[in-house]
Scaffold this motif. Structure first.
Motif, PDB file in Angstrom:
ATOM      1  N   ARG A  31      16.670  -1.842  31.491  1.00 40.46           N
ATOM      2  CA  ARG A  31      16.454  -1.970  32.931  1.00 40.46           C
ATOM      3  C   ARG A  31      15.173  -2.772  33.232  1.00 40.46           C
ATOM      4  NH1 ARG A  31      14.064  -0.052  37.300  1.00 40.46           N
ATOM      5  NH2 ARG A  31      15.263   0.344  39.189  1.00 40.46           N
ATOM      6  N   GLN A  34      16.083  -6.233  32.916  1.00 40.66           N
ATOM      7  CA  GLN A  34      16.917  -6.627  34.065  1.00 40.66           C
ATOM      8  C   GLN A  34      16.076  -6.865  35.314  1.00 40.66           C
ATOM      9  OE1 GLN A  34      19.488  -3.473  35.439  1.00 40.66           O
ATOM     10  NE2 GLN A  34      21.007  -4.871  36.297  1.00 40.66           N
ATOM     11  N   TYR A  35      14.999  -6.092  35.458  1.00 47.27           N
ATOM     12  CA  TYR A  35      14.160  -6.204  36.654  1.00 47.27           C
ATOM     13  C   TYR A  35      13.035  -7.224  36.514  1.00 47.27           C
ATOM     14  CZ  TYR A  35      16.398  -2.839  39.627  1.00 47.27           C
ATOM     15  OH  TYR A  35      17.299  -2.231  40.458  1.00 47.27           O
ATOM     16  N   ALA A  36      12.901  -7.823  35.357  1.00 44.18           N
ATOM     17  CA  ALA A  36      11.864  -8.846  35.178  1.00 44.18           C
ATOM     18  C   ALA A  36      12.092  -9.984  36.171  1.00 44.18           C
ATOM     19  CB  ALA A  36      11.917  -9.383  33.750  1.00 44.18           C
ATOM     20  N   PRO A  37      11.007 -10.500  36.745  1.00 43.39           N
ATOM     21  CA  PRO A  37      11.160 -11.653  37.634  1.00 43.39           C
ATOM     22  C   PRO A  37      11.483 -12.905  36.816  1.00 43.39           C
ATOM     23  CG  PRO A  37       8.836 -11.184  37.296  1.00 43.39           C
ATOM     24  CD  PRO A  37       9.602 -10.114  36.564  1.00 43.39           C
ATOM     25  N   SER A  39      12.430 -17.373  37.273  1.00 46.76           N
ATOM     26  CA  SER A  39      12.346 -18.567  38.109  1.00 46.76           C
ATOM     27  C   SER A  39      13.546 -18.640  39.053  1.00 46.76           C
ATOM     28  CB  SER A  39      12.317 -19.785  37.182  1.00 46.76           C
ATOM     29  OG  SER A  39      12.402 -20.973  37.908  1.00 46.76           O
ATOM     30  N   GLN A  43      17.759 -15.515  36.344  1.00 46.18           N
ATOM     31  CA  GLN A  43      18.016 -14.705  35.131  1.00 46.18           C
ATOM     32  C   GLN A  43      18.925 -15.421  34.131  1.00 46.18           C
ATOM     33  OE1 GLN A  43      19.345 -11.176  37.647  1.00 46.18           O
ATOM     34  NE2 GLN A  43      18.128 -10.142  36.121  1.00 46.18           N
ATOM     35  N   PHE A  45      19.830 -15.709  31.134  1.00 44.71           N
ATOM     36  CA  PHE A  45      19.900 -15.194  29.761  1.00 44.71           C
ATOM     37  C   PHE A  45      20.925 -14.069  29.672  1.00 44.71           C
ATOM     38  CE2 PHE A  45      16.035 -13.689  31.992  1.00 44.71           C
ATOM     39  CZ  PHE A  45      16.406 -12.374  32.227  1.00 44.71           C
ATOM     40  N   GLU A  91      27.423 -18.545  41.806  1.00 40.32           N
ATOM     41  CA  GLU A  91      27.550 -17.108  41.527  1.00 40.32           C
ATOM     42  C   GLU A  91      26.331 -16.351  42.054  1.00 40.32           C
ATOM     43  OE1 GLU A  91      30.135 -17.176  37.350  1.00 40.32           O
ATOM     44  OE2 GLU A  91      28.112 -16.330  37.378  1.00 40.32           O
ATOM     45  N   GLU A  95      25.904 -13.493  44.971  1.00 43.07           N
ATOM     46  CA  GLU A  95      25.261 -12.190  44.768  1.00 43.07           C
ATOM     47  C   GLU A  95      24.209 -11.908  45.833  1.00 43.07           C
ATOM     48  OE1 GLU A  95      25.651 -11.881  39.928  1.00 43.07           O
ATOM     49  OE2 GLU A  95      23.764 -11.239  40.845  1.00 43.07           O
ATOM     50  N   ILE A  96      23.459 -12.948  46.216  1.00 41.84           N
ATOM     51  CA  ILE A  96      22.442 -12.752  47.257  1.00 41.84           C
ATOM     52  C   ILE A  96      23.130 -12.366  48.567  1.00 41.84           C
ATOM     53  CG2 ILE A  96      20.583 -13.807  48.606  1.00 41.84           C
ATOM     54  CD1 ILE A  96      20.059 -15.707  46.273  1.00 41.84           C
ATOM     55  N   THR A  99      24.386  -8.788  48.307  1.00 43.39           N
ATOM     56  CA  THR A  99      23.331  -7.763  48.240  1.00 43.39           C
ATOM     57  C   THR A  99      22.557  -7.657  49.544  1.00 43.39           C
ATOM     58  OG1 THR A  99      23.058  -8.255  45.890  1.00 43.39           O
ATOM     59  CG2 THR A  99      21.277  -7.008  46.936  1.00 43.39           C
ATOM     60  N   ARG A 100      22.253  -8.802  50.145  1.00 44.62           N
ATOM     61  CA  ARG A 100      21.351  -8.801  51.300  1.00 44.62           C
ATOM     62  C   ARG A 100      22.070  -8.916  52.641  1.00 44.62           C
ATOM     63  NH1 ARG A 100      16.397 -12.543  48.760  1.00 44.62           N
ATOM     64  NH2 ARG A 100      15.595 -10.888  47.408  1.00 44.62           N
TER      65      ARG A 100
END
Lengths: 209, 209
Positions: A31, A34-37, A39, A43, A45, A91, A95-96, A99-100
């Motif tokens: 997790r 997953q939560y790492a910021p 650029s 994400q 990777f 994609e 997602e943005i 989510t938002r």
């Protein structure tokens, strides 16, 4: 436990004792990655979580036979995207929006900036960029592992091409960047357990302006 | 506060309010960077801690005029070594001897391995290797900032050559890798304050084998 104390406690275990890391700790470590910021939030990777012992036995000789690959209970393989395209951007935009609850149109300028990056950078520059983001996620996993009192040995020295082949990463648009075995230190057989941490002095490491 | 909660709390603040981060928090953040693990333990980077407002005003246009460069109270510039040589290896060996009370001879094999790396890698590969280590320290600073409830905005997009010139990094055998303004979010003027975090789903990010 503070990160301060956790970083005092952690070290790069050279030997592990085979004890299994409980699932809730593995999940906490994942997790954090997953939560790492990253650029632009892309994400770029994929993280392989390898518990399969046979597969880790196959990886071991590709990583200079370092014993932690099989003495750990889980091996994380951090792999960067090699094929960033507009599909990834779309994609992500989706997602943005989901989510938002914002409109696609409100993200036009952001999307344009990302597409500029996708279209104007060389393939090599994009892979390097993705690898940099992978390092952030890798580091966050390392920090959380220390907080969970799970030993984790950061590994950069391994046969990238051979591991990419074994895990069929090329076909997936990925290349391996780092390995992170998770387990527990073998107090009896690791001479580094009791050694003092060596770090450059503040006076050398930092310049105040 | 757990890292879990801290990572929920953090975001890349687009605007900061100018409030000063207390010294003990800056020191905790720097210490996390200092304690980050690095390849062979060499810590091939220098971190500039820039409180000087005039200097940050000069940096701002070199970083796309991002307001956090001057609305923060401290700007960290993470710079990687560009000139890894045997001198660095010798200094490091001396530090290990001083810290651990071991003999120089006991480190012969380790020194030989490091010198092999120094002598056999291309200049470009060594800079990339140093930049990768810099990313780990940068990420640990980011994680500790979140735990300290200090806002930190990771920045990779800036004019590297111009910042290297301004800080005379080339002469110091360094090149800038990332920027990290430290401060406090401007709740009124940053539209991102209340937005939900967007992250790729676990099912996409992780592959279990």
């Amino acid at each position: 436990m503070s990160l301060h104390d956790a970083l005092e406690w952690r070290y790069a275990a050279k030997r592990m004792n085979g004890q299994k890391v409980p699932l809730h700790k593995i999940n906490a470590i994942l997790r954090a990655a997953q939560y790492a910021p990253t650029s632009m939030g892309l994400q770029p990777f994929t993280i392989f979580v390898i518990e399969n012992k046979e597969l880790r036995e196959q990886i071991k000789p590709l990583a200079y036979n370092q014993p932690q690959v099989t003495e750990s209970s889980h091996l994380l393989v951090f792999a960067a995207w090699t094929d960033l395209t507009g599909v990834h951007v779309d994609e992500y935009i989706d997602e943005i929006v989901a989510t938002r609850g914002v409109s696609v149109e409100s993200l036009d300028a952001f999307k344009k900036a990302m597409m500029g990056f996708v279209n104007n950078q060389t393939a090599e520059a994009k892979i390097q960029w993705a690898a940099n983001q992978t390092y952030i996620a890798f580091s966050f996993a390392l920090a959380e592992a220390a907080l969970q009192q799970v030993d984790a040995t950061p590994m950069e020295g391994f046969n990238i091409a051979a591991i990419d082949d074994l895990l069929q990463l090329k076909e997936k648009g990925l290349t391996s960047v780092t390995l992170l075995p998770l387990g527990y230190r073998d107090e009896e057989n690791d001479m580094f357990v009791k050694m003092k941490k060596v770090r450059r002095a503040k006076e050398k490491l930092f310049i105040h302006l």
